[in-house]
Design a protein around this motif. Structure first.
Motif, PDB file in Angstrom:
ATOM      1  N   GLU A  87     -25.881 -18.197 -24.021  1.00 26.34           N
ATOM      2  CA  GLU A  87     -24.968 -18.557 -25.109  1.00 26.34           C
ATOM      3  C   GLU A  87     -25.134 -17.529 -26.215  1.00 26.34           C
ATOM      4  OE1 GLU A  87     -25.828 -20.809 -28.315  1.00 26.34           O
ATOM      5  OE2 GLU A  87     -27.432 -19.351 -28.210  1.00 26.34           O
ATOM      6  N   GLY A  88     -24.299 -17.617 -27.268  1.00 26.69           N
ATOM      7  CA  GLY A  88     -24.272 -16.541 -28.250  1.00 26.69           C
ATOM      8  C   GLY A  88     -24.955 -16.806 -29.575  1.00 26.69           C
ATOM      9  N   THR A  89     -25.137 -18.081 -29.921  1.00 24.40           N
ATOM     10  CA  THR A  89     -25.590 -18.401 -31.275  1.00 24.40           C
ATOM     11  C   THR A  89     -26.989 -17.857 -31.575  1.00 24.40           C
ATOM     12  OG1 THR A  89     -24.287 -20.397 -31.006  1.00 24.40           O
ATOM     13  CG2 THR A  89     -25.699 -20.289 -32.938  1.00 24.40           C
ATOM     14  N   THR A 111     -17.956 -12.710 -35.354  1.00 26.69           N
ATOM     15  CA  THR A 111     -17.300 -13.158 -34.122  1.00 26.69           C
ATOM     16  C   THR A 111     -17.726 -12.268 -32.958  1.00 26.69           C
ATOM     17  OG1 THR A 111     -15.192 -13.618 -33.031  1.00 26.69           O
ATOM     18  CG2 THR A 111     -15.182 -11.801 -34.598  1.00 26.69           C
ATOM     19  N   TYR A 112     -17.778 -12.860 -31.776  1.00 32.25           N
ATOM     20  CA  TYR A 112     -18.202 -12.115 -30.586  1.00 32.25           C
ATOM     21  C   TYR A 112     -17.382 -12.583 -29.397  1.00 32.25           C
ATOM     22  CZ  TYR A 112     -20.875 -16.472 -30.309  1.00 32.25           C
ATOM     23  OH  TYR A 112     -21.227 -17.795 -30.318  1.00 32.25           O
ATOM     24  N   ALA A 113     -17.348 -11.731 -28.382  1.00 31.24           N
ATOM     25  CA  ALA A 113     -16.636 -12.097 -27.146  1.00 31.24           C
ATOM     26  C   ALA A 113     -17.371 -11.447 -25.997  1.00 31.24           C
ATOM     27  CB  ALA A 113     -15.203 -11.569 -27.205  1.00 31.24           C
ATOM     28  N   ARG A 126     -16.489 -24.071 -13.500  1.00 31.48           N
ATOM     29  CA  ARG A 126     -17.901 -23.934 -13.864  1.00 31.48           C
ATOM     30  C   ARG A 126     -18.458 -22.720 -13.138  1.00 31.48           C
ATOM     31  NH1 ARG A 126     -21.817 -28.047 -11.664  1.00 31.48           N
ATOM     32  NH2 ARG A 126     -21.497 -29.589 -13.294  1.00 31.48           N
ATOM     33  N   TYR A 127     -18.725 -21.696 -13.898  1.00 30.99           N
ATOM     34  CA  TYR A 127     -19.134 -20.423 -13.316  1.00 30.99           C
ATOM     35  C   TYR A 127     -20.557 -20.071 -13.736  1.00 30.99           C
ATOM     36  CZ  TYR A 127     -14.053 -20.151 -13.009  1.00 30.99           C
ATOM     37  OH  TYR A 127     -12.733 -20.425 -12.772  1.00 30.99           O
ATOM     38  N   ARG A 128     -21.121 -19.121 -12.990  1.00 27.64           N
ATOM     39  CA  ARG A 128     -22.453 -18.643 -13.386  1.00 27.64           C
ATOM     40  C   ARG A 128     -22.348 -17.489 -14.368  1.00 27.64           C
ATOM     41  NH1 ARG A 128     -25.636 -19.546  -7.639  1.00 27.64           N
ATOM     42  NH2 ARG A 128     -25.874 -21.787  -7.989  1.00 27.64           N
ATOM     43  N   GLY A 262     -24.673 -30.100 -25.352  1.00 23.34           N
ATOM     44  CA  GLY A 262     -25.733 -29.708 -24.425  1.00 23.34           C
ATOM     45  C   GLY A 262     -26.823 -28.825 -25.024  1.00 23.34           C
ATOM     46  N   LEU A 263     -26.687 -28.466 -26.294  1.00 22.24           N
ATOM     47  CA  LEU A 263     -27.672 -27.571 -26.896  1.00 22.24           C
ATOM     48  C   LEU A 263     -28.347 -28.309 -28.044  1.00 22.24           C
ATOM     49  CD1 LEU A 263     -25.097 -24.648 -27.026  1.00 22.24           C
ATOM     50  CD2 LEU A 263     -26.813 -24.984 -25.263  1.00 22.24           C
ATOM     51  N   ASP A 264     -29.622 -27.990 -28.295  1.00 21.86           N
ATOM     52  CA  ASP A 264     -30.431 -28.810 -29.205  1.00 21.86           C
ATOM     53  C   ASP A 264     -30.251 -28.547 -30.693  1.00 21.86           C
ATOM     54  OD1 ASP A 264     -31.669 -30.547 -27.593  1.00 21.86           O
ATOM     55  OD2 ASP A 264     -33.652 -29.616 -27.662  1.00 21.86           O
ATOM     56  N   ILE A 284     -13.254 -27.315 -23.113  1.00 23.90           N
ATOM     57  CA  ILE A 284     -12.720 -25.949 -23.198  1.00 23.90           C
ATOM     58  C   ILE A 284     -13.363 -25.179 -24.357  1.00 23.90           C
ATOM     59  CG2 ILE A 284     -10.529 -26.376 -22.012  1.00 23.90           C
ATOM     60  CD1 ILE A 284      -9.205 -26.666 -24.771  1.00 23.90           C
ATOM     61  N   GLY A 285     -14.123 -25.868 -25.181  1.00 17.09           N
ATOM     62  CA  GLY A 285     -14.811 -25.188 -26.279  1.00 17.09           C
ATOM     63  C   GLY A 285     -15.527 -26.204 -27.133  1.00 17.09           C
ATOM     64  N   GLY A 286     -16.486 -25.723 -27.893  1.00 18.68           N
ATOM     65  CA  GLY A 286     -17.191 -26.669 -28.746  1.00 18.68           C
ATOM     66  C   GLY A 286     -18.134 -25.951 -29.683  1.00 18.68           C
ATOM     67  N   ILE A 305     -22.730 -22.662 -39.062  1.00 21.24           N
ATOM     68  CA  ILE A 305     -21.816 -23.436 -38.199  1.00 21.24           C
ATOM     69  C   ILE A 305     -21.007 -22.457 -37.364  1.00 21.24           C
ATOM     70  CG2 ILE A 305     -20.121 -23.630 -40.115  1.00 21.24           C
ATOM     71  CD1 ILE A 305     -19.336 -26.365 -38.601  1.00 21.24           C
ATOM     72  N   GLY A 306     -20.677 -22.873 -36.145  1.00 19.43           N
ATOM     73  CA  GLY A 306     -19.891 -21.971 -35.307  1.00 19.43           C
ATOM     74  C   GLY A 306     -19.326 -22.689 -34.104  1.00 19.43           C
ATOM     75  N   PHE A 307     -18.644 -21.915 -33.271  1.00 19.98           N
ATOM     76  CA  PHE A 307     -18.137 -22.474 -32.010  1.00 19.98           C
ATOM     77  C   PHE A 307     -18.178 -21.428 -30.913  1.00 19.98           C
ATOM     78  CE2 PHE A 307     -13.836 -21.300 -33.984  1.00 19.98           C
ATOM     79  CZ  PHE A 307     -13.597 -20.202 -33.153  1.00 19.98           C
ATOM     80  N   ASP A 312     -12.477 -18.868 -19.685  1.00 16.97           N
ATOM     81  CA  ASP A 312     -12.113 -19.228 -18.303  1.00 16.97           C
ATOM     82  C   ASP A 312     -11.396 -20.574 -18.247  1.00 16.97           C
ATOM     83  OD1 ASP A 312     -13.884 -17.065 -16.939  1.00 16.97           O
ATOM     84  OD2 ASP A 312     -15.223 -18.118 -18.305  1.00 16.97           O
ATOM     85  N   ARG A 313     -11.984 -21.541 -18.939  1.00 20.74           N
ATOM     86  CA  ARG A 313     -11.387 -22.890 -18.882  1.00 20.74           C
ATOM     87  C   ARG A 313     -10.070 -22.944 -19.643  1.00 20.74           C
ATOM     88  NH1 ARG A 313     -16.743 -26.674 -19.455  1.00 20.74           N
ATOM     89  NH2 ARG A 313     -17.851 -25.751 -17.710  1.00 20.74           N
ATOM     90  N   THR A 314      -9.925 -22.127 -20.671  1.00 17.53           N
ATOM     91  CA  THR A 314      -8.640 -22.091 -21.380  1.00 17.53           C
ATOM     92  C   THR A 314      -7.550 -21.568 -20.443  1.00 17.53           C
ATOM     93  OG1 THR A 314      -9.776 -21.739 -23.465  1.00 17.53           O
ATOM     94  CG2 THR A 314      -7.429 -21.187 -23.414  1.00 17.53           C
TER      95      THR A 314
HETATM   96  P1  HAM Z   1     -21.221 -24.619 -25.084  1.00 13.39           P
HETATM   97  O1  HAM Z   1     -20.548 -25.920 -25.300  1.00 13.39           O
HETATM   98  O2  HAM Z   1     -22.457 -24.609 -24.259  1.00 13.39           O
HETATM   99  O3  HAM Z   1     -21.532 -24.047 -26.530  1.00 13.39           O
HETATM  100  O4  HAM Z   1     -20.197 -23.585 -24.463  1.00 13.39           O
HETATM  101  C1  HAM Z   1     -18.940 -23.365 -25.065  1.00 13.39           C
HETATM  102  C2  HAM Z   1     -17.851 -23.362 -24.030  1.00 13.39           C
HETATM  103  O5  HAM Z   1     -18.129 -22.391 -23.017  1.00 13.39           O
HETATM  104  C3  HAM Z   1     -17.688 -24.662 -23.255  1.00 13.39           C
HETATM  105  O6  HAM Z   1     -16.916 -25.585 -23.973  1.00 13.39           O
HETATM  106  C4  HAM Z   1     -16.965 -24.187 -21.997  1.00 13.39           C
HETATM  107  O7  HAM Z   1     -15.575 -24.080 -22.234  1.00 13.39           O
HETATM  108  C5  HAM Z   1     -17.548 -22.799 -21.794  1.00 13.39           C
HETATM  109  N1  HAM Z   1     -18.557 -22.869 -20.727  1.00 13.39           N
HETATM  110  C6  HAM Z   1     -19.829 -23.254 -20.831  1.00 13.39           C
HETATM  111  N2  HAM Z   1     -20.442 -23.213 -19.636  1.00 13.39           N
HETATM  112  C7  HAM Z   1     -19.524 -22.788 -18.750  1.00 13.39           C
HETATM  113  C8  HAM Z   1     -19.532 -22.508 -17.332  1.00 13.39           C
HETATM  114  N3  HAM Z   1     -20.626 -22.647 -16.599  1.00 13.39           N
HETATM  115  N4  HAM Z   1     -18.387 -22.073 -16.757  1.00 13.39           N
HETATM  116  C9  HAM Z   1     -17.246 -21.904 -17.481  1.00 13.39           C
HETATM  117  N5  HAM Z   1     -17.195 -22.133 -18.808  1.00 13.39           N
HETATM  118  C10 HAM Z   1     -18.301 -22.575 -19.441  1.00 13.39           C
HETATM  119  C11 HAM Z   1     -22.175 -22.867 -26.777  1.00 13.39           C
HETATM  120  O8  HAM Z   1     -22.418 -22.024 -25.957  1.00 13.39           O
HETATM  121  C12 HAM Z   1     -22.522 -22.683 -28.246  1.00 13.39           C
HETATM  122  N6  HAM Z   1     -23.223 -21.399 -28.404  1.00 13.39           N
HETATM  123  C13 HAM Z   1     -21.287 -22.756 -29.106  1.00 13.39           C
HETATM  124  C14 HAM Z   1     -21.622 -22.628 -30.559  1.00 13.39           C
HETATM  125  C15 HAM Z   1     -21.499 -21.529 -31.320  1.00 13.39           C
HETATM  126  N7  HAM Z   1     -22.116 -23.589 -31.306  1.00 13.39           N
HETATM  127  C16 HAM Z   1     -22.321 -23.116 -32.533  1.00 13.39           C
HETATM  128  N8  HAM Z   1     -21.971 -21.856 -32.533  1.00 13.39           N
END
Ligand code: HAM
Length: 425
Positions: A87-89, A111-113, A126-128, A262-264, A284-286, A305-307, A312-314
Motif C-alpha cells: 500500500e502507499g500510505t 498524490t501517487y499512482a 483481486r490481483y497480486r 483492513g489496515l490498522d 473500489i476505493g477507500g 488523511i488519505g485514500f 483495476d476494480r474501477t
Molecule cells: P485499501 O482499502 O487496502 O487501502 O486499498 C484501496 C483499494 O485498492 C481497494 O479499495 C481496492 O479497490 C484496491 N485493492 C486492494 N487490494 C486489491 C487487490 N488485491 N486487487 C485489486 N484491487 C485491490 C489502502 O491501500 C490505503 N493505503 C488507502 C489509504 C490511503 N488510506 C489512507 N490513505
C-alpha cells in the motif's frame, strides 16, 4: 551451436497485463484520477516499489491480513529484509519524514499512482499486483480536509463516468474513546460461543470480527456495541462536521456503523466506496484519517488523511455499468505508401506531422494497398495519406477521410495545416 529450447511464459499468477486495446481504459482511469488530485492541489510523489519490511510491519500493523499473510517479503543480496509495497500510505509518511516535507506549509498534499503487491488468493477483481491512485494530506486535523479528500474521491469516480457506487462512511474514534470501546467490544465478543480462530481474532483485533462475512457470526454480533455510538464529544463533532460538509457539497453517502478497514492505522473518519456490480470484491476505493501513524513511524505527531482508489476494480465497475470503451485508437492519421520511394517520403512526412503535435503512424515494409488500408482501419485512424509514384511526381498526397469516404489531393507543403484543421487542432 546449441539450439535454444523453446519455452513460453505466462505472467505470474494473479498479475494482470494491460495490453491494447484495453490498456487505453487503464491509462484513462489512472490519469483522470491523478488529474483530479492535482486539480485539488495534490503534488505528485513517486516512491520506491520496495521498502524496508519493518516500515509496513510498524505502519500498517502486524495483526492485519496484509502484513501477516499477504506481503511479498524477501531478503536482498545484502541480507536485508525488503517488501514489495502492499500500500502507499506508509511509504508516503516515510518519505515526508525523511525529506522534512512536514517542516514547511501544512497540510502536505501528495498524490501517487502505481502498482502495489499483495499475496492474496487471485480471483476476479483481486490481483497480486494491483494498481491504485492515492492521495495523502498530512499535518492538519481539520474535518474540512476530511470532506475535501472524500469529495475528491467521489469526483474521481464521477469524472470517469461511474455512477452505480455507494460511499460508506463512519468514525473509528481516537485515543480518547477507542480504547474503552475496544474493551467493551472485546468483552462482548469473548462472551459469545465463537470458534477458536475468531476468538483469537477478537483478542488481537476485535473490530475485524465485525467484518466477518459468515451469517452465523453476523447474527451473533448483531447487537455488538459499535464505535459510532461510543465516540468522544470531540470525535463526534469532527464526524458531524465532515458529514455536514458532504451534505453541503452534495456528495451522497451512507453511514455504515459496521464499516471496518483492513489496515490498522485508521482513526476518526473512515470511508469506503463500494460497487455492487463486482461480486465479492466490491471495494473500489477507500481511506480515512490516521492520526498516530507519523509518530509511530518516528516523525512528528501530526495527523493525516488519505485514500487509495483501485484502478483495476474501477475499470471492472465501468464495464459492469456498460460505460462505453474509451478511445483506443493509436493514431488519427495513417500513411499508406505504394513503393519504396513513397515510403521514404512518408517517413519524413509523419515526422513533420508528429513534430506539430498530430498523432500519426504509417505502414512499414512492402505491403499492398489493401493490407496497408487495413492497417489504417485497425489503428483507428480518421485519415489515410496515400502516396505512390503519381503523388511523388506532383508532390501531393491523396488524403482519404475514412469515415466520410471522401478523398482530396493535398500538396505536401499544405498537409500539416490541412490535417490540423480537419482534426480541430
Ligand atoms: P485499501 O482499502 O487496502 O487501502 O486499498 C484501496 C483499494 O485498492 C481497494 O479499495 C481496492 O479497490 C484496491 N485493492 C486492494 N487490494 C486489491 C487487490 N488485491 N486487487 C485489486 N484491487 C485491490 C489502502 O491501500 C490505503 N493505503 C488507502 C489509504 C490511503 N488510506 C489512507 N490513505
Amino acid at each position: 551451436m546449441s539450439q535454444a529450447k523453446k519455452t513460453s511464459f505466462s505472467a505470474p499468477k494473479g498479475v494482470p497485463d494491460y495490453v491494447p486495446p484495453s490498456s487505453a481504459a487503464f491509462l484513462h482511469v489512472r490519469d483522470t484520477f491523478s488529474h483530479q488530485a492535482r486539480l485539488a492541489g495534490y503534488e505528485h510523489i513517486e516512491l520506491p516499489i520496495f521498502e524496508d519490511t519493518a516500515l509496513f510491519a510498524r505502519g500498517v500493523g502486524e495483526s492485519t491480513d496484509v502484513v501477516s499473510k499477504e506481503m511479498y517479503t524477501f531478503a536482498d543480496k545484502g541480507d536485508r529484509s525488503v517488501t514489495l509495497r502492499p500500500e502507499g500510505t506508509a511509504g508516503v509518511m516515510r518519505a515526508v519524514i525523511e525529506h522534512n516535507l512536514d517542516r514547511g506549509q501544512l497540510p502536505v498534499k501528495m498524490t501517487y499512482a502505481g502498482p502495489f503487491f499483495r499475496y492474496e488468493r487471485p480471483q476476479a477483481g483481486r490481483y497480486r499486483q494491483l494498481q491504485q491512485v492515492g492521495v495523502e494530506a498530512i499535518g492538519v486535523d481539520d474535518p474540512v480536509l476530511d470532506a475535501e479528500v472524500i469529495a475528491l474521491a467521489d469526483r474521481c469516480y464521477k469524472s470517469v463516468g461511474l455512477t452505480g457506487y455507494r460511499l460508506e462512511i463512519t468514525s473509528l474514534g481516537d485515543h480518547s474513546c477507542r480504547p474503552a470501546y475496544r474493551q467493551k467490544l472485546q468483552d462482548f465478543l469473548l462472551d459469545l460461543p465463537l470458534d477458536e480462530q475468531t476468538r483469537h481474532r477478537a483478542q488481537i483485533n476485535p473490530l475485524r470480527v465485525l467484518d466477518d462475512k459468515r451469517a452465523e457470526v453476523r447474527e451473533m454480533t448483531a447487537d455488538a456495541p459499535l464505535m459510532l455510538d461510543h465516540l468522544s464529544a470531540e470525535c463526534r463533532e469532527h464526524f458531524e462536521t465532515v458529514t455536514g460538509l458532504l451534505d453541503e457539497m452534495g456528495v451522497d453517502y451512507v453511514i455504515n456503523k459496521r464499516l471496518v478497514r483492513g489496515l490498522d492505522y485508521y482513526t476518526k473518519t473512515c470511508f469506503e466506496f463500494v460497487h455492487d456490480g463486482l461480486g465479492a470484491q466490491s471495494g473500489i476505493g477507500g481511506g480515512g484519517r490516521y492520526d498516530g501513524l507519523m509518530a509511530q513511524l518516528g516523525g512528528q505527531d501530526l495527523s493525516g488523511i488519505g485514500f487509495g482508489l483501485g484502478v483495476d476494480r474501477t475499470i471492472l465497475a465501468l464495464e459492469a455499468e456498460g460505460v462505453g470503451p474509451v478511445d483506443s485508437s493509436r493514431c488519427d492519421i495513417y500513411g499508406v505508401a505504394m513503393g519504396d520511394a513513397a515510403r521514404i517520403k512518408l517517413g519524413a512526412i509523419t515526422h513533420v506531422l508528429r513534430t506539430h503535435g498530430l498523432r500519426a503512424d504509417m505502414s512499414f515494409g512492402q505491403r499492398g494497398l489493401k493490407g496497408a488500408m487495413k492497417g489504417a482501419d485497425r489503428a483507428g485512424a480518421k485519415f489515410a495519406l496515400v502516396i505512390g509514384d503519381r503523388e511523388l511526381e506532383t508532390s501531393t498526397a491523396a488524403v482519404k477521410d475514412l469515415a466520410a469516404h471522401t478523398q482530396e489531393d493535398v500538396s505536401f507543403d499544405r498537409l500539416t495545416d490541412y490535417l490540423a484543421t480537419k482534426l480541430g487542432r
